[in-house]
Design an enzyme around this catalytic site. Structure first.
Site, PDB file in Angstrom:
ATOM      1  N   TYR A  24       0.791  -1.229   0.000  1.00 53.99           N
ATOM      2  CA  TYR A  24       0.000   0.000   0.000  1.00 53.99           C
ATOM      3  C   TYR A  24       0.825   1.283   0.000  1.00 53.99           C
ATOM      4  CZ  TYR A  24      -3.341  -3.620   1.267  1.00 53.99           C
ATOM      5  OH  TYR A  24      -4.082  -4.774   1.284  1.00 53.99           O
ATOM      6  N   HIS A  81     -14.324  -8.338  -0.869  1.00 49.58           N
ATOM      7  CA  HIS A  81     -14.318  -9.763  -1.201  1.00 49.58           C
ATOM      8  C   HIS A  81     -15.396 -10.553  -0.463  1.00 49.58           C
ATOM      9  CE1 HIS A  81     -10.506  -8.281  -2.627  1.00 49.58           C
ATOM     10  NE2 HIS A  81     -10.126  -8.003  -1.395  1.00 49.58           N
ATOM     11  N   ASP A  88     -25.165  -4.817  -2.290  1.00 46.76           N
ATOM     12  CA  ASP A  88     -26.590  -4.521  -2.460  1.00 46.76           C
ATOM     13  C   ASP A  88     -26.869  -3.025  -2.293  1.00 46.76           C
ATOM     14  OD1 ASP A  88     -27.127  -7.174  -2.946  1.00 46.76           O
ATOM     15  OD2 ASP A  88     -27.959  -7.598  -0.966  1.00 46.76           O
ATOM     16  N   HIS A 101      -8.692   0.235  -5.712  1.00 47.72           N
ATOM     17  CA  HIS A 101      -7.790  -0.474  -4.795  1.00 47.72           C
ATOM     18  C   HIS A 101      -6.383   0.065  -5.001  1.00 47.72           C
ATOM     19  CE1 HIS A 101     -10.938  -3.244  -3.767  1.00 47.72           C
ATOM     20  NE2 HIS A 101     -11.215  -3.346  -5.049  1.00 47.72           N
ATOM     21  N   SER A 103      -3.648  -1.653  -4.250  1.00 48.81           N
ATOM     22  CA  SER A 103      -2.863  -2.775  -4.780  1.00 48.81           C
ATOM     23  C   SER A 103      -3.596  -3.418  -5.955  1.00 48.81           C
ATOM     24  CB  SER A 103      -2.634  -3.811  -3.671  1.00 48.81           C
ATOM     25  OG  SER A 103      -3.868  -4.400  -3.288  1.00 48.81           O
ATOM     26  N   ARG A 112      -8.534 -12.630  -2.822  1.00 55.83           N
ATOM     27  CA  ARG A 112      -8.687 -11.210  -3.171  1.00 55.83           C
ATOM     28  C   ARG A 112      -9.079 -11.019  -4.636  1.00 55.83           C
ATOM     29  NH1 ARG A 112      -6.436  -8.444   1.278  1.00 55.83           N
ATOM     30  NH2 ARG A 112      -4.795  -9.700   2.202  1.00 55.83           N
TER      31      ARG A 112
HETATM   32  C1  DQA Z   1      -7.299  -3.112  -0.806  1.00 57.23           C
HETATM   33  C2  DQA Z   1      -7.144  -4.575  -1.210  1.00 57.23           C
HETATM   34  C3  DQA Z   1      -7.940  -5.480  -0.285  1.00 57.23           C
HETATM   35  O1  DQA Z   1      -7.794  -6.837  -0.679  1.00 57.23           O
HETATM   36  C4  DQA Z   1      -7.454  -5.332   1.137  1.00 57.23           C
HETATM   37  O2  DQA Z   1      -8.239  -6.105   2.013  1.00 57.23           O
HETATM   38  C5  DQA Z   1      -7.371  -3.916   1.584  1.00 57.23           C
HETATM   39  C6  DQA Z   1      -6.922  -2.895   0.646  1.00 57.23           C
HETATM   40  C7  DQA Z   1      -6.418  -2.171  -1.655  1.00 57.23           C
HETATM   41  O3  DQA Z   1      -6.644  -0.972  -1.621  1.00 57.23           O
HETATM   42  O4  DQA Z   1      -5.498  -2.634  -2.329  1.00 57.23           O
HETATM   43  O5  DQA Z   1      -7.598  -3.612   2.752  1.00 57.23           O
HETATM   44  O6  DQA Z   1      -8.639  -2.726  -1.015  1.00 57.23           O
END
Ligand code: DQA
Length: 149
Positions: A24, A81, A88, A101, A103, A112
């Protein structure tokens, strides 16, 4: 033009800068918020930047957004996930939604790779770190200009 945008951040994103820097980056949550607010000001966007660790609270935020915001940018973090409830609620929000995201979730663990949000979002940005938020704000402004869902 309608330009009220809501950014929703899910669980543990408040600990950015401290958690898993290899995934991150080193940016803190406070810095990310500052960058997004600065960009929004520059673009004349009214931005609300929120975060919650609680699933039901995020559902409430999304429900309340129907009357107040023109678009949602959401990093649902771990709930991406797992949460049918957040999916909803987003599905009831009949305006543009950008999934984001930091990542690349498709390059990580198998659990993920499944997002419950992607197929109901307008579009998504992932894998380019905190700059993705800035791109999402720009993209949302374009979507609102063009009247796209
Ligand atoms: C995330 C990716 C998710 O899998 C993870 O649980 C996060 C951060 C991301 O910003 O890359 O908390 O959403």
């Amino acid at each position: 033009m309608s330009n009220n945008i809501l950014i929703i951040n899910g669980p543990n994103l408040n600990l950015l800068g401290e958690r898993e820097q290899s995934q991150y980056g080193t940016i803190t949550f406070a810095q990310l918020k500052k960058n997004c607010l600065e960009k929004s000001k520059e673009l004349n966007i009214n931005l609300n930047f929120s975060q919650s660790n609680i699933e039901g609270e995020i559902v409430n935020i999304i429900q309340d957004a129907r009357k107040k915001f023109d678009g949602i940018i959401i990093n649902a973090a771990g709930f991406t996930h797992t949460s049918v409830a957040i999916r909803d609620a987003l599905n009831i929000f009949k305006k543009p939604i950008i999934e984001i995201h930091l990542s690349n979730i498709y390059k990580r663990e198998d659990f993920r790779k499944k997002s419950l949000i992607s197929d109901i979002a307008t579009g998504g940005i992932f894998g380019i770190g905190s700059n993705g938020y800035i791109l999402a704000i720009i993209a949302m402004q374009e979507l609102l200009k063009n009247g796209n869902r």
